[in-house]
Design an enzyme around this catalytic site. Structure first.
Site, PDB file in Angstrom:
ATOM      1  N   CYS A  57       0.820  -1.534  -0.106  1.00 44.52           N
ATOM      2  CA  CYS A  57       0.013  -0.128  -0.051  1.00 44.52           C
ATOM      3  C   CYS A  57       1.233   1.737   0.353  1.00 44.52           C
ATOM      4  O   CYS A  57       0.968   2.620  -0.216  1.00 44.52           O
ATOM      5  CB  CYS A  57      -1.094  -0.213   1.226  1.00 44.52           C
ATOM      6  SG  CYS A  57      -1.737  -1.830   1.564  1.00 44.52           S
ATOM      7  N   HIS A  88      -3.731   6.706   1.553  1.00 43.55           N
ATOM      8  CA  HIS A  88      -4.172   5.104   0.738  1.00 43.55           C
ATOM      9  C   HIS A  88      -5.382   5.300   0.876  1.00 43.55           C
ATOM     10  O   HIS A  88      -6.475   5.421   2.495  1.00 43.55           O
ATOM     11  CB  HIS A  88      -3.277   4.657   1.296  1.00 43.55           C
ATOM     12  CG  HIS A  88      -3.542   3.004   0.799  1.00 43.55           C
ATOM     13  ND1 HIS A  88      -3.807   2.986   0.584  1.00 43.55           N
ATOM     14  CD2 HIS A  88      -3.413   2.148   1.855  1.00 43.55           C
ATOM     15  CE1 HIS A  88      -4.624   1.507  -0.170  1.00 43.55           C
ATOM     16  NE2 HIS A  88      -3.743   0.689   0.838  1.00 43.55           N
ATOM     17  N   ASN A 126      -9.738  -0.711  -2.335  1.00 45.82           N
ATOM     18  CA  ASN A 126      -8.843  -0.797  -2.327  1.00 45.82           C
ATOM     19  C   ASN A 126      -7.772  -1.157  -3.347  1.00 45.82           C
ATOM     20  O   ASN A 126      -8.137  -2.502  -3.474  1.00 45.82           O
ATOM     21  CB  ASN A 126      -8.550  -1.005  -0.917  1.00 45.82           C
ATOM     22  CG  ASN A 126      -7.187  -1.536  -0.403  1.00 45.82           C
ATOM     23  OD1 ASN A 126      -5.846  -0.936  -1.231  1.00 45.82           O
ATOM     24  ND2 ASN A 126      -6.505  -1.722   1.025  1.00 45.82           N
TER      25      ASN A 126
HETATM   26  C1  LIG Z   1     -11.516  -6.123   7.318  1.00 43.66           C
HETATM   27  C2  LIG Z   1     -12.385  -5.643   8.239  1.00 43.66           C
HETATM   28  C3  LIG Z   1     -13.763  -5.163   7.801  1.00 43.66           C
HETATM   29  C4  LIG Z   1     -13.359  -6.807   9.445  1.00 43.66           C
HETATM   30  O1  LIG Z   1     -14.065  -6.115   9.942  1.00 43.66           O
HETATM   31  P1  LIG Z   1     -14.308  -6.298  11.449  1.00 43.66           P
HETATM   32  O2  LIG Z   1     -15.128  -5.084  12.783  1.00 43.66           O
HETATM   33  O3  LIG Z   1     -12.605  -6.501  11.900  1.00 43.66           O
HETATM   34  O4  LIG Z   1     -14.563  -7.667  11.132  1.00 43.66           O
HETATM   35  P2  LIG Z   1     -14.207  -9.385  11.813  1.00 43.66           P
HETATM   36  O5  LIG Z   1     -13.501  -9.597  11.011  1.00 43.66           O
HETATM   37  O6  LIG Z   1     -13.607  -9.127  13.515  1.00 43.66           O
HETATM   38  O7  LIG Z   1     -15.357  -9.775  11.417  1.00 43.66           O
HETATM   39  C5  LIG Z   1     -16.234  -9.983  12.103  1.00 43.66           C
HETATM   40  C6  LIG Z   1     -17.352 -10.889  11.815  1.00 43.66           C
HETATM   41  O8  LIG Z   1     -17.963 -10.572  10.438  1.00 43.66           O
HETATM   42  C7  LIG Z   1     -17.524 -11.829   9.960  1.00 43.66           C
HETATM   43  N1  LIG Z   1     -17.837 -11.165   7.607  1.00 43.66           N
HETATM   44  C8  LIG Z   1     -15.833 -10.940   7.644  1.00 43.66           C
HETATM   45  N2  LIG Z   1     -16.575 -10.478   6.634  1.00 43.66           N
HETATM   46  C9  LIG Z   1     -17.349 -10.446   6.134  1.00 43.66           C
HETATM   47  C10 LIG Z   1     -18.346 -10.271   5.345  1.00 43.66           C
HETATM   48  N3  LIG Z   1     -17.262 -10.363   4.317  1.00 43.66           N
HETATM   49  N4  LIG Z   1     -19.161 -10.176   5.347  1.00 43.66           N
HETATM   50  C11 LIG Z   1     -19.796 -10.653   6.131  1.00 43.66           C
HETATM   51  N5  LIG Z   1     -19.335 -10.930   7.209  1.00 43.66           N
HETATM   52  C12 LIG Z   1     -17.704 -11.185   7.183  1.00 43.66           C
HETATM   53  C13 LIG Z   1     -17.050 -11.987  10.585  1.00 43.66           C
HETATM   54  O9  LIG Z   1     -16.477 -13.640   9.605  1.00 43.66           O
HETATM   55  C14 LIG Z   1     -16.909 -12.538  11.875  1.00 43.66           C
HETATM   56  O10 LIG Z   1     -17.890 -13.077  11.884  1.00 43.66           O
HETATM   57  P3  LIG Z   1     -18.102 -13.825  13.433  1.00 43.66           P
HETATM   58  O11 LIG Z   1     -18.429 -12.796  14.697  1.00 43.66           O
HETATM   59  O12 LIG Z   1     -19.226 -14.741  13.282  1.00 43.66           O
HETATM   60  O13 LIG Z   1     -17.153 -14.887  13.902  1.00 43.66           O
HETATM   61  C15 LIG Z   1     -11.881  -4.583   9.433  1.00 43.66           C
HETATM   62  O14 LIG Z   1     -10.738  -5.143  10.257  1.00 43.66           O
HETATM   63  C16 LIG Z   1     -10.931  -3.417   8.928  1.00 43.66           C
HETATM   64  O15 LIG Z   1     -11.104  -2.877   7.721  1.00 43.66           O
HETATM   65  N6  LIG Z   1      -9.506  -3.927   8.995  1.00 43.66           N
HETATM   66  C17 LIG Z   1      -8.602  -2.838   7.984  1.00 43.66           C
HETATM   67  C18 LIG Z   1      -8.807  -3.747   6.639  1.00 43.66           C
HETATM   68  C19 LIG Z   1      -7.429  -2.558   5.799  1.00 43.66           C
HETATM   69  O16 LIG Z   1      -8.045  -1.773   6.175  1.00 43.66           O
HETATM   70  N7  LIG Z   1      -6.805  -3.464   4.984  1.00 43.66           N
HETATM   71  C20 LIG Z   1      -6.274  -2.750   4.452  1.00 43.66           C
HETATM   72  C21 LIG Z   1      -4.245  -2.368   4.651  1.00 43.66           C
HETATM   73  S1  LIG Z   1      -3.813  -1.877   3.596  1.00 43.66           S
END
Ligand SMILES: CC(C)(COP(=O)(O)OP(=O)(O)OC[C@H]1O[C@@H](n2cnc3c(N)ncnc32)[C@H](O)[C@@H]1OP(=O)(O)O)[C@@H](O)C(=O)NCCC(=O)NCCS
Length: 362
Positions: free
Chosen positions: A114, A289, A319
């Site tokens: 990134c 970003h 992204n």
């Molecule tokens: C990835 C992201 C959106 C996930 O959100 P989160 O609130 O952390 O979600 P979690 O991974 O803890 O998962 C929460 C629940 O949603 C579910 N889930 C994950 N992805 C899912 C999707 N695409 N659709 C539906 N449910 C989803 C998980 O299985 C989990 O279910 P559970 O509670 O039954 O186990 C978030 O962590 C994020 O944006 N992080 C930063 C990522 C980023 O910016 N990456 C690029 C960096 S350059």
């Protein structure tokens, strides 16, 4: 003093629009979940057997060169940032050099995910400041969609990423004497790239990574260790067991990435401003970003920036990793949101972890 300036900018996104609802056909997810957690409504996916990271990057590069009024024979150096190269090696730099029919100039590949565009910008800036090169083509391009896990297992990663490319043409400028991309300059403010700031912390390398296929043989993550091949030498880069276990996709600990990003983004932006004796109120536009709209919104809130001071387009493209900043900068410029003499800050955070910023007087 010689500074580097962006003399031309271009972007290319593939025509194939994939909405959140389209993804619900292949995995258990919903438009509501994706929009609420990431802000993304749709992304572009490359057309298989047609688009590649190189071809998309070359399309963006042609536009950047044309806008700068520079022909391929005038380019001195290519820098290509991507985490999704066409080949494991050689890198996309030489593939772009070949596609653009350039002379035997140097081509450098950057693997900083990134932060790749800002790392590339910083390298180009140094080459221009020393007088070594006069026309540097910096391309950032990604084709994530060919390598993501589109089953429900991979949904936390695969809903976030999109494909696309951006490119800039960098040239030297001396203080206020040059013309900008918007026409002749006025004023006496120093123009061009004012400073760049690069950081990393490898202690979290595996939290956002794609380790397989790879040459690590499980050294840093025993759970990723490939089975011993039944041959004396070789056979460790791509092993049958890793393919059978489908342990060949990117991994992301989303919450850890989120927590680190919202600390490092403001830190590196304030570092850039402080270095130049400038303040948040001096900023015309911050282009973060496009990792996640929620990260950008939190950043805006932390820095007390107005809506018109932050540019986001993740809603349309997802992204696009290294390509996200040049795509957003290009779109903002095309929409008249980047004007002559504006103070623009670019900032990135991502896998590595690596993070970076650049301050530009347009
Ligand atoms: C990835 C992201 C959106 C996930 O959100 P989160 O609130 O952390 O979600 P979690 O991974 O803890 O998962 C929460 C629940 O949603 C579910 N889930 C994950 N992805 C899912 C999707 N695409 N659709 C539906 N449910 C989803 C998980 O299985 C989990 O279910 P559970 O509670 O039954 O186990 C978030 O962590 C994020 O944006 N992080 C930063 C990522 C980023 O910016 N990456 C690029 C960096 S350059």
């Amino acid at each position: 003093m010689i500074r580097a300036r962006i003399a031309g900018i271009g972007m290319y996104v593939p025509k194939n629009v994939v909405t959140n609802n389209d993804l619900t056909r292949v995995m258990d997810t919903s438009d509501e979940w994706i929009q609420e957690r990431t802000g993304i409504k749709e992304r572009r996916f490359a057309t298989p057997f047609e688009d590649t990271t190189t071809t998309m990057g070359v399309e963006a590069a042609r536009i950047a060169m044309q806008r700068a009024g520079v022909g391929t024979s005038e380019i001195d150096f290519i820098i290509f940032s991507t985490l999704s190269p066409d080949y494991y090696f050689p890198g996309c730099g030489v593939l772009a050099q070949r596609a653009l029919g350039m002379t035997e100039i140097g081509a450098l590949d950057i693997r900083n995910q990134c932060s790749g565009f800002i790392y590339g910008l910083s390298v180009a800036d140094q080459f221009i400041k020393t007088g070594m090169y006069k026309n540097i083509l910096l391309i950032a391009s990604e084709t994530h969609s060919y390598g993501l896990d589109f089953s429900t297992r991979g949904r936390n990663v695969s809903v976030i990423f999109g494909d696309g490319a951006g490119a800039v043409l960098l040239q030297p400028c001396t203080e206020s004497s040059e013309t900008s991309l918007n026409g002749p300059t006025k004023g006496s403010e120093p123009r061009g790239i004012l400073s760049t700031h690069l950081h990393s912390d490898g202690s979290h390398a595996e939290l956002l990574s794609m380790m397989n296929p790879g040459f690590h043989v499980g050294k840093f993550a025993p759970e990723k260790k490939p089975a011993k091949p039944d041959q004396p030498y070789g056979g460790l880069f791509i092993t049958k067991d890793l393919v059978e276990k489908e342990d060949i996709y990117p991994y992301m600990d989303g919450q850890s990435v989120f927590k680190k990003a919202i600390v490092k983004f403001p830190e590196v932006i304030l570092e850039a401003l402080k270095t130049n004796n400038l303040h948040i109120s001096d900023l015309n536009l911050l282009i973060p970003h496009q990792a996640n709209l929620r990260i950008s919104q939190m950043l805006q809130h932390q820095l007390k920036l107005r809506d018109d001071q932050v540019y986001n387009n993740i809603q349309k493209y997802g992204n696009t990793t290294a390509a996200s900043i040049p795509i957003a900068l290009c779109e903002a410029w095309e929409n008249g949101k980047v004007k002559e003499n504006d103070l623009i800050c670019l900032a990135a955070f991502g896998s590595g972890f690596t993070w970076a910023s650049a301050l530009i007087r347009w």
